[in-house]
Design an enzyme around this catalytic site. Structure first.
Site, short mmCIF file in Angstrom:
data_model
loop_
_atom_site.label_atom_id
_atom_site.label_comp_id
_atom_site.label_asym_id
_atom_site.label_seq_id
_atom_site.Cartn_x
_atom_site.Cartn_y
_atom_site.Cartn_z
N GLY A 1 31.44 26.32 16.51
CA GLY A 1 32.60 25.76 15.83
C GLY A 1 33.82 25.66 16.74
N HIS B 1 31.77 19.07 22.36
CA HIS B 1 30.84 19.09 21.22
C HIS B 1 30.60 17.68 20.68
CE1 HIS B 1 32.76 23.22 20.83
NE2 HIS B 1 31.48 23.54 20.86
N ASP C 1 27.61 25.09 29.86
CA ASP C 1 26.84 26.33 29.82
C ASP C 1 25.50 26.07 30.51
OD1 ASP C 1 28.74 27.86 28.14
OD2 ASP C 1 28.29 26.29 26.69
#
Lengths: 283, 283
Positions: free
Chosen positions: B31, B37, B150
């Site tokens: 979130g 995202h 990541d």
């Protein structure tokens, strides 16, 4: 019946059946089948549309000093037995495909894996969970069938399934015994005739426990003490453990209750055998 | 767009879509969404029939001294952003449902999880693998989308998927950066204006590395030395690691090759930031 040896082919076959809305039953085995396995196969046949039996002597669940190499194997005999039962597919993969060079991923159910058999077999249940999770991803079963003889295994796998939100239901079925009481196991083939006679002490000690319980005994120290004494009388037997535990946390209990697991592991000569009983109290 | 908060409902919805033969795309997030995202969401929308975005601040991937409680959360803002993108489902489970009392099962990718970020965040990748495996079982995606920021996470999850024979394809998408070069991260909100300026040193050091590589430098000790020196000039920065590794084993390499990962983690004040670059050599 078809024997499938590669993971991609097994996946493709399963996808075909699933797209037709058929239910899949999986019986994971290490082969060298006996009546205990066959009871699982029959249950799978009855409950699901497509039955897959996997035969894979899983290296990751054996310790370095254990019997991976000696473990009995006979794919021809196994296939003939499964064909007779109307099994649809035998999944018979190679170790190098299940664990390719550089394999690194393992699944562990903490706490439960260190108890009972886990104490003398470090890493065993990590290997079991890992291979079963892999089989579940390859075969996508609706139901998977395991024997209660490996009680700790069934409990750990049930916990893994719930924790990881897997879409499979674990079904555990009762121990199948030889007429004299010995729990069926592929490892029974290791026993000499004399050892086989000595091995009856496992089932006998459980029968003695049941007798005590039926007479109202609830103190586990008393019951386990009698079991240990009885096994101690057998010169070929050496106790690994004799325990009474709850089936959630596998923690020792002082007083028996409904559903308590009495489990034992005993070396008969060099062969380590296990047996157990779930306590059902009369009301 | 529907927000689903329970595991059984999410599973039921997915089963419905799968039985219709629709492909599922999953974007797992914690979130507090940003453009990084959103690039994953758009890719999922484009590639699959049904897009699910999970929002779950996963407790098992935070160490005891880390920022689990402080991690920024804003479900209303996130939902509005996802609705605008045409997402079908937001999966927003509660921690107590994902990890009920007595939860015990964890997935680990050995070797890879102890390197780079794993050294200063023990247990982090175990938590990531575990929650992602759970999400994969619940949402049954055909494709799952992760950010290359990541990098170690994407590499470890790809390895987990292959090792466990999961039926999902991991898609990793490029880092999205602020105009000044700072890699987008929900943790950037922790930065004071002064720290945010200091944080530019991560991207700047990668740019310097690229410049050296474009000029023919291949010795990683020279390149990493320059990067470390540059970061060392920034008073608010403290290096966690600056490394050049291969993307299979995450082992340090002495000489750069095509596909070498240059990765770094740097504390800016109390905030730990990461950034990286995959080396592409000109021919």
């Amino acid at each position: 019946m078809k024997i499938i040896t590669t993971i991609p082919e097994m996946k493709a076959v399963i996808r075909g059946h699933r797209s037709q809305g058929r239910t899949i039953g999986l019986v994971p085995t290490m082969g060298f089948l006996h009546e205990g396995h066959m009871s699982l196969v029959r249950a799978a046949r009855k409950k699901t549309d497509v039955t897959v039996v996997s035969i894979f002597v899983n290296p990751t669940q054996f310790g370095p000093e254990e019997d991976f190499k000696a473990y009995p194997r006979d794919i021809n005999r196994d296939s003939a037995m499964l064909e007779k039962e109307g099994v649809d597919f035998v999944f018979y993969p190679e170790a190098g495909d299940m664990y390719p060079k550089g394999y690194k991923t393992y699944v562990e159910v903490h706490d439960l894996e260190d108890k009972l058999c886990g104490r003398s077999r470090p890493g065993h249940f990590r290997g079991v969970c890992t291979v079963v999770l892999k089989l579940f991803q390859i075969v996508e079963p609706d139901f998977a069938f395991f024997g209660e003889k490996d009680a700790q295994q069934a409990i750990i796998l049930g916990k893994m399934v719930r924790d990881l939100n897997l879409g499979v239901q674990v079904v555990a079925l009762p121990i199948v015994r030889e007429p004299e009481g010995l729990a069926m196991s592929s490892r029974n083939t290791y026993l000499s005739p004399e050892e086989r006679r000595a091995a009856l002490v496992l089932a006998k000690s459980l029968k003695e426990a049941k007798r005590l319980i039926d007479h109202g005994e609830r103190r586990t120290d008393v019951i386990l003490g009698k079991m240990r004494a009885m096994i101690g009388q057998e010169p070929l037997a050496r106790i690994d453990y004799v325990e009474a535990v709850d089936t959630e946390e596998l923690e020792p209990v002082k007083e028996l209750g409904e559903g308590t697991l009495i489990a034992l592991a005993v070396y008969i000569g060099k062969t380590r055998l296990i047996d157990n009983m779930i306590v059902h109290l009369e009301r």
